[in-house]
Design a protein around this motif. Structure first.
Motif, PDB file in Angstrom:
ATOM      1  N   GLU A  32      14.903 -17.202  -6.226  1.00 15.96           N
ATOM      2  CA  GLU A  32      14.487 -18.598  -6.046  1.00 15.96           C
ATOM      3  C   GLU A  32      14.639 -19.027  -4.587  1.00 15.96           C
ATOM      4  OE1 GLU A  32      12.876 -20.146  -8.189  1.00 15.96           O
ATOM      5  OE2 GLU A  32      13.381 -19.256 -10.122  1.00 15.96           O
ATOM      6  N   GLU A  60      11.249 -24.576  -6.069  1.00 11.11           N
ATOM      7  CA  GLU A  60      12.039 -23.337  -6.027  1.00 11.11           C
ATOM      8  C   GLU A  60      13.498 -23.640  -5.675  1.00 11.11           C
ATOM      9  OE1 GLU A  60      10.545 -21.237  -7.483  1.00 11.11           O
ATOM     10  OE2 GLU A  60       8.649 -20.558  -6.621  1.00 11.11           O
ATOM     11  N   HIS A  63      15.074 -24.871  -8.750  1.00  9.75           N
ATOM     12  CA  HIS A  63      15.349 -23.756  -9.666  1.00  9.75           C
ATOM     13  C   HIS A  63      16.642 -23.049  -9.274  1.00  9.75           C
ATOM     14  CE1 HIS A  63      10.702 -23.337 -10.357  1.00  9.75           C
ATOM     15  NE2 HIS A  63      11.200 -24.473 -10.828  1.00  9.75           N
ATOM     16  N   VAL A 140      12.246 -24.530 -15.858  1.00  9.09           N
ATOM     17  CA  VAL A 140      11.825 -23.735 -14.699  1.00  9.09           C
ATOM     18  C   VAL A 140      10.511 -23.004 -14.960  1.00  9.09           C
ATOM     19  CG1 VAL A 140      12.402 -21.681 -13.338  1.00  9.09           C
ATOM     20  CG2 VAL A 140      14.154 -23.435 -13.744  1.00  9.09           C
ATOM     21  N   GLU A 144       6.803 -22.286 -12.803  1.00  9.74           N
ATOM     22  CA  GLU A 144       6.343 -20.975 -12.302  1.00  9.74           C
ATOM     23  C   GLU A 144       4.853 -20.762 -12.608  1.00  9.74           C
ATOM     24  OE1 GLU A 144       8.404 -20.151 -10.308  1.00  9.74           O
ATOM     25  OE2 GLU A 144      10.447 -20.153 -11.066  1.00  9.74           O
ATOM     26  N   HIS A 147       2.963 -22.304  -9.835  1.00 10.17           N
ATOM     27  CA  HIS A 147       3.003 -21.491  -8.610  1.00 10.17           C
ATOM     28  C   HIS A 147       1.997 -20.339  -8.703  1.00 10.17           C
ATOM     29  CE1 HIS A 147       7.473 -22.853  -8.328  1.00 10.17           C
ATOM     30  NE2 HIS A 147       6.619 -23.842  -8.296  1.00 10.17           N
TER      31      HIS A 147
END
Ligand code: Y39
Ligand code: FE
Ligand code: FE
Ligand code: FE
Length: 230
Positions: A32, A60, A63, A140, A144, A147
């Motif tokens: 992360e 991030e 996270h 989380v 992702e 992303h």
């Protein structure tokens, strides 16, 4: 898959569990932290996406804080030296690509490979996590996917010009993922995560992404095989 259906009682307080957790937790914290820094570097290469990339970087960092809390909650000290070595080859390849302004390779490493690795690991971890970590990981993993989507969309829009670089970067970096998975296989298993399930989820996610970007099934098969022969 069987993993989510079988109710396996896990004692999160055993020495064995906490020892394995000290490495897996460190990997996730280091991952992360590196993802945070990678998105800030990508923002330098892609000024037109500066705001969006800073937003991803901030996620991030959140996270990392969440997973740090998961380790503390189990009274585990993360083995950060192990984690740094674990990521070093991927890290070096990202830095080399950054140094020559190679956006395509940077995106392949962070937004495709590392995000797919994270998505696979977190989805497999959620059903076997302690209740505290489960809640954090559920939050989380949603990020992702955002992303991954950022990388997919940009690469899709630049597919014809990126194609050769993507193939080359895949050839160089996918084998590292299998090497990394082999290194954590034993620890992951202690946490209730099977390597086969991790590989399966990674390949499904990564193959789907390559398809969205523009590769055909034959390309995807060929590119996926790169990892397996290493
Ligand atoms: O984009 C992200 O947040 C990725 C950095 C995080 C990667 C986490 C890597 C997880 C691998 C764990 C392996 C456990 C079996
Ligand atoms: Fe499965
Ligand atoms: Fe993350
Ligand atoms: Fe991420």
């Amino acid at each position: 898959m069987g993993q989510t259906l079988e109710a396996v009682a896990i004692d999160y307080q055993t020495e064995n569990y906490r020892d394995a957790y000290s490495r897996i937790n460190a990997i996730v914290i280091e991952g992360e932290a590196e993802a945070h820094s990678n998105y800030l570097q990508l923002a330098e290469l892609m000024p037109e996406f500066n705001e969006e990339l800073h937003r991803l970087a901030k996620m991030e960092d959140r996270h990392k804080k969440g997973f740090t809390a998961c380790g503390k909650n189990l009274n585990v000290t993360p083995d950060m030296d192990f984690a740094e070595k674990f990521f070093s080859e991927l890290h070096d390849n990202f830095q080399k690509a950054f140094a020559i302004g190679d956006i395509v390779t940077c995106l392949l490493i962070q937004s495709l490979i590392i995000e797919c690795f994270a998505i696979a690991a977190y989805n497999i971890y959620i059903p076997v996590a302690d209740p505290f970590a489960r809640k954090i990981t559920e939050g989380v993993v949603k990020d992702e996917y955002l992303h991954l989507n950022f990388g997919e969309e940009w690469l899709q829009d630049h597919f014809e010009n990126s194609r050769a670089t993507l193939e080359q970067a895949n050839r160089q970096n996918l084998p590292l993922v299998w090497k990394m998975l082999n290194q954590v296989e034993t620890d992951a298993k202690v946490l209730g995560m099977e390597k086969e399930a991790l590989v399966e989820d990674f390949m499904i996610q990564y193959g789907e992404s390559l398809g969205k970007i523009g590769f055909n099934t034959r390309d995807i098969m060929r590119m996926s095989a790169m990892g397996l022969v290493a």
